[in-house]
Design a protein around this motif. Structure first.
Motif, mmCIF file in Angstrom:
data_model
loop_
_atom_site.group_PDB
_atom_site.id
_atom_site.type_symbol
_atom_site.label_atom_id
_atom_site.label_comp_id
_atom_site.label_asym_id
_atom_site.label_seq_id
_atom_site.Cartn_x
_atom_site.Cartn_y
_atom_site.Cartn_z
ATOM 1 N N PHE A 5 0.832 -1.200 0.000
ATOM 2 C CA PHE A 5 0.000 0.000 0.000
ATOM 3 C C PHE A 5 0.871 1.256 0.000
ATOM 4 C CE2 PHE A 5 -2.312 3.415 2.002
ATOM 5 C CZ PHE A 5 -3.509 3.393 1.314
ATOM 6 N N ALA A 24 -7.183 2.482 -2.517
ATOM 7 C CA ALA A 24 -7.133 1.493 -1.442
ATOM 8 C C ALA A 24 -8.145 0.381 -1.697
ATOM 9 C CB ALA A 24 -7.394 2.167 -0.096
ATOM 10 N N TRP A 45 -1.279 7.523 7.246
ATOM 11 C CA TRP A 45 -2.431 7.100 6.457
ATOM 12 C C TRP A 45 -3.504 6.514 7.361
ATOM 13 C CZ3 TRP A 45 -6.062 7.349 3.287
ATOM 14 C CH2 TRP A 45 -6.914 6.269 3.072
#
Length: 157
Positions: free
Chosen positions: A28, A115, A43
């Motif tokens: 990610f 995401a 994040w």
């Protein structure tokens, strides 16, 4: 040579969960967080505040399981970058909830679809029943770990 005969690290659940989590987090970060100059803890804070609308640092800790220092550093960095701001709270300034700034909302809105795409890529190998079983197992494990931690601490946090 292992001091514990028959201990298979690769079959040890806490180890496997940690490895999987680290690999997904790094993937990610490489794909999205780096583009926006965010660390994984930053994040996670941004995600909780963005998803919930507002959150205190304690709520972020409770929701993510991150330690106090890591959350504190991430919040400070996001406030400094003006991706978060404090919402007013009557009385105690320490209780002022965090909210996304306009810039924070733009970053959040840009990352969320990416995401979700990564989540879809990761779970594409799972049949719907396996995905449901994974979701259920993760929820049960998280609840059990929280319960065990609460027992060890002598009550709720």
């Amino acid at each position: 040579m292992s001091s514990e005969p028959g201990f298979d690290l690769d079959a040890f659940l806490p180890y496997r969960l940690s490895v999987a989590s680290n690999r997904v987090s790094r993937l990610f970060a490489r794909r999205y967080a780096e583009e926006f100059g965010l660390t994984i803890p930053e994040w996670r804070v941004l995600a909780v505040v963005g998803a919930d609308g507002t959150a205190t640092a304690r709520a972020v800790r409770d929701r993510t399981g991150m330690d106090k220092a890591k959350v504190s550093r991430a919040v400070a960095a996001l406030l400094e970058r003006r991706l978060l701001r404090h919402a007013p709270h009557r009385g105690d300034r320490r209780l002022e909830p965090l909210v996304l700034s306009a810039a924070g909302r733009r970053v959040f809105d840009a990352i969320v679809p990416r995401a979700r795409a990564l989540e879809a890529e990761l779970t594409a190998a799972l049949a719907p029943a396996a995905r449901a079983a994974l979701d259920s197992a993760l929820a049960l494990l998280a609840a059990r770990a929280a319960g065990l931690a609460e027992e060890e601490a002598g009550g709720p946090d």
